[in-house]
Scaffold this active site. Structure first.
Site, PDB file in Angstrom:
ATOM      1  N   ASP A  20       2.165  -5.351 -12.312  1.00  0.00           N
ATOM      2  CA  ASP A  20       1.274  -4.224 -12.529  1.00  0.00           C
ATOM      3  C   ASP A  20       0.439  -4.508 -13.773  1.00  0.00           C
ATOM      4  O   ASP A  20       0.995  -4.850 -14.821  1.00  0.00           O
ATOM      5  CB  ASP A  20       2.109  -2.955 -12.764  1.00  0.00           C
ATOM      6  CG  ASP A  20       1.810  -1.873 -11.750  1.00  0.00           C
ATOM      7  OD1 ASP A  20       0.638  -1.469 -11.681  1.00  0.00           O
ATOM      8  OD2 ASP A  20       2.732  -1.443 -11.041  1.00  0.00           O
ATOM      9  N   GLU A  64      -6.179   0.002  -7.852  1.00  0.00           N
ATOM     10  CA  GLU A  64      -5.917   1.397  -7.500  1.00  0.00           C
ATOM     11  C   GLU A  64      -7.228   2.163  -7.688  1.00  0.00           C
ATOM     12  O   GLU A  64      -7.734   2.235  -8.795  1.00  0.00           O
ATOM     13  CB  GLU A  64      -4.821   1.955  -8.412  1.00  0.00           C
ATOM     14  CG  GLU A  64      -4.470   3.389  -8.128  1.00  0.00           C
ATOM     15  CD  GLU A  64      -3.546   3.985  -9.181  1.00  0.00           C
ATOM     16  OE1 GLU A  64      -2.792   4.897  -8.828  1.00  0.00           O
ATOM     17  OE2 GLU A  64      -3.585   3.562 -10.349  1.00  0.00           O
ATOM     18  N   ASP A 110      -3.777  -1.087 -12.123  1.00  0.00           N
ATOM     19  CA  ASP A 110      -3.615   0.359 -12.255  1.00  0.00           C
ATOM     20  C   ASP A 110      -4.957   1.014 -12.625  1.00  0.00           C
ATOM     21  O   ASP A 110      -5.707   0.475 -13.434  1.00  0.00           O
ATOM     22  CB  ASP A 110      -2.577   0.608 -13.366  1.00  0.00           C
ATOM     23  CG  ASP A 110      -2.172   2.054 -13.496  1.00  0.00           C
ATOM     24  OD1 ASP A 110      -1.597   2.594 -12.545  1.00  0.00           O
ATOM     25  OD2 ASP A 110      -2.420   2.636 -14.576  1.00  0.00           O
ATOM     26  N   HIS A 144       5.262   3.965  -5.656  1.00  0.00           N
ATOM     27  CA  HIS A 144       5.995   4.676  -6.712  1.00  0.00           C
ATOM     28  C   HIS A 144       5.379   6.041  -7.032  1.00  0.00           C
ATOM     29  O   HIS A 144       5.993   6.849  -7.716  1.00  0.00           O
ATOM     30  CB  HIS A 144       6.003   3.819  -7.977  1.00  0.00           C
ATOM     31  CG  HIS A 144       4.630   3.569  -8.508  1.00  0.00           C
ATOM     32  ND1 HIS A 144       3.722   2.764  -7.843  1.00  0.00           N
ATOM     33  CD2 HIS A 144       3.985   4.035  -9.604  1.00  0.00           C
ATOM     34  CE1 HIS A 144       2.586   2.735  -8.516  1.00  0.00           C
ATOM     35  NE2 HIS A 144       2.710   3.504  -9.586  1.00  0.00           N
ATOM     36  N   ASP A 145       4.142   6.294  -6.567  1.00  0.00           N
ATOM     37  CA  ASP A 145       3.450   7.556  -6.842  1.00  0.00           C
ATOM     38  C   ASP A 145       3.469   8.513  -5.655  1.00  0.00           C
ATOM     39  O   ASP A 145       2.802   9.545  -5.689  1.00  0.00           O
ATOM     40  CB  ASP A 145       1.980   7.286  -7.205  1.00  0.00           C
ATOM     41  CG  ASP A 145       1.804   6.793  -8.632  1.00  0.00           C
ATOM     42  OD1 ASP A 145       2.678   7.072  -9.472  1.00  0.00           O
ATOM     43  OD2 ASP A 145       0.794   6.124  -8.908  1.00  0.00           O
TER      44      ASP A 145
END
Length: 572
Positions: A101, A263, A207, A339-340
């Site tokens: 990430d 993202e 991210d 994860h979100d």
């Protein structure tokens, strides 16, 4: 249609790992890097090509590691840089690639850069973050604008020491870096990217990739009259220098042949998305668009009721992301969990005990028949679901969940009806559900840890765990393995083919075709909990349909669809 110069990442399946919740090797209740290393054979057996590891950098963990205090160190409970080097090496020995990430819109307020930046107005690193003087309205001190943060409240935090506000689009402990400063950008590339690329990392999930250029930072329009702070995603995303910054970042990545997946929230304009991922633009290889996973969310994410969407809306969202690479030099992604997000079986099918396996297989079949690079989140491959409504708010650990619940409590003066509605919505959509430890077996703590885990294990580990499913070809895991093998076998059609929705308004069945040159396939997906008659859409009725795969064992291909059944037919 042919894809010239196919890249390794286009046909890849990526397995996402959340280190805290994957596997604990030393019995402290928290997952770690050695835990991941111990299960590389399991990961490889699924049939994936790449692992993506969520932030494992040193961090105070205010936002589960997305608040980084040192890019060049590992969070001690997870291990050390040497453990990361071992993990990269052992993945490469197995032919698995590794993504990290890349979190460079902001750092932790504990990062040495920010500590210097806030030490004085004339510190050389002052301009590495975004500082602004106060506004005064009728003599009262106010933040520089009315933007609402991603975790509620203002995006501005007053710093008593230097008498200015700093910007944080997320928690106050996550100050935004100032990408306008070229010195800052060079430091980011060196510390956050090259440090790990030199150690063999194969690329990054980037991210909040479209938030680096903030534009003029004017007030956002008032969409919630009850609040002083207003949704500003369309203001702070996709600013005027985004393409310049990403092109510069790509020059670093190209030296290492590293892949990127960005993202990309709050980007309704598809031409803008296309520019980010067009091969000739040399910015990003692909992005995560949120059309599918945002289905059924409210104006505030949780301000909604469960299953608040229709199947035609889901079809439209999938069509939007699938059309990105059609007739272009761009590439797209396929994902339902990360994860979100909460668990996809709960959100898109049914997690009732009698339906969850069927729902997990249906979604596996749908995903593997969609074009683009595919991403699976840990636990998705065994059909893990959300934790139950009976669990109280004390089980919700995520700042996003707890801040929302607090906001509802304050706004409604603890109205029990409103609080119950908030709890129900969190039980459906909260990020916490993805962060529950992976269910390895049915022993206490789900085989995740020898001691009490940092987050409670699911209560249904006897019905759903990885070890039992490894031995059972009819399990959700067994079906994922079969579908990933089929996806490789029919790569032209399933990975690179053109996607078309048929019967867009059918509220119960999702029909779509995949076309590659003269090859064609039809997917038929029953999104209900009851049996339906099989009906082949008119557009393809004159073609011979040969059943390639059903999500239910022992189907002939011409009988009715059982609850949550999916099929793929080859057409000729």
């Amino acid at each position: 249609m042919t894809i010239p110069d196919r890249k390794w990442w286009q046909s890849a399946t990526v397995y996402q790992i959340y280190p805290a919740s994957f596997k604990d090797s030393n019995g402290d209740g928290v997952g770690d890097l050695q835990g991941i290393i111990s299960e590389l054979d399991y990961i490889q057996s699924i049939g994936v090509d790449v692992i993506w590891i969520c932030p494992m950098y040193d961090s105070p963990q205010v936002d589960m590691g997305y608040d980084i205090s040192d890019y060049e160190k590992v969070y001690p409970p997870y291990g050390t840089v040497a453990d990361m080097e071992e993990l990269i090496q052992k993945c490469h020995e197995r032919g698995l690639r590794v993504l990290l990430d890349l979190v460079v819109n902001h750092t932790s307020d504990q990062h040495a850069w920010f500590q210097e930046s806030r030490s004085s107005k004339d510190n050389p690193k002052r301009d590495w973050y975004i500082w602004r003087p106060a506004r005064y309205v009728n003599g009262e001190r106010k933040p520089p604008n009315n933007w609402l943060g991603n975790f509620m409240g203002s995006v501005w935090e007053w710093d008593e020491h230097t008498q200015e506000y700093y910007l944080h689009l997320f928690c106050p402990e996550q100050p935004d870096l100032n990408w306008e400063n070229p010195e800052t950008r060079q430091a980011i590339y060196k510390s956050a990217m090259e440090f790990w690329l030199e150690r063999g990392v194969d690329g990054f999930r980037v991210d909040t990739v479209n938030m680096y250029s903030k534009g003029e930072m004017l007030d956002a329009p008032v969409t919630d009259p009850r609040s002083e702070w207003q949704f500003a995603g369309l203001q702070y995303c996709n600013g005027p220098r985004m393409h310049e910054f990403l092109s510069e970042m790509n020059q670093v990545l190209e030296k290492y042949d590293a892949m990127t997946v960005g993202e990309c929230p709050h980007t309704p304009d598809m031409s803008r998305v296309l520019k980010y991922v067009s091969a000739k633009e040399k910015q990003l290889n692909m992005v995560f668009q949120f059309d599918v996973v945002d289905i059924g969310q409210g104006p505030y994410k949780f301000q909604t009721t469960p299953k608040n969407y229709t199947l035609p809306q889901l079809k439209h969202a999938i069509h939007t992301t699938q059309s990105l690479h059609r007739g272009t030099d761009a590439w797209t992604t396929v994902f339902l969990e990360n994860h979100d997000q909460s668990r996809s079986i709960t959100r898109f099918t049914s997690d009732a005990p009698e339906h969850r396996v069927a729902g997990g297989k249906l979604l596996s079949l749908m995903m593997t028949a969609l074009s683009g690079t595919m991403f699976i989140y840990q636990g998705q491959e065994i059909g893990m679901v959300n934790f139950p409504l009976e669990w109280g708010m004390e089980e919700y650990k995520d700042v996003d969940s707890t801040n929302y619940y607090k906001m509802v409590a304050e706004r409604t003066h603890n109205d029990p009806v409103e609080l119950e509605a908030a709890h129900k919505s969190l039980q459906h959509l909260a990020r916490d559900h993805a962060r529950v430890p992976l269910s390895w077996d049915s022993t206490p703590n789900a085989g995740f840890s020898a001691s009490k885990p940092w987050m409670r294990s699911l209560p249904d580990t006897a019905a759903c765990n990885a070890r039992a499913q490894q031995k059972d070809p009819s399990s959700v895991l067994g079906f994922w393995k079969r579908m990933l093998a089929l996806r490789r076998q029919y790569a032209d059609l399933l990975i690179y083919g053109d996607f078309d929705v048929l019967e867009k308004e059918d509220p119960e069945v999702f029909y779509f075709t995949k076309t590659y040159g003269t090859k064609k396939a039809l997917a038929v997906l029953n999104f209900t909990d009851r049996e339906l008659a099989l009906r082949i859409p008119e557009e393809v009725r004159d073609q011979k349909a040969e059943l390639l795969v059903s999500s239910v064992d022992g189907r002939a291909g011409d009988e009715g669809l059982v609850a949550w059944e999916g099929r793929v037919y080859l057409l000729s």
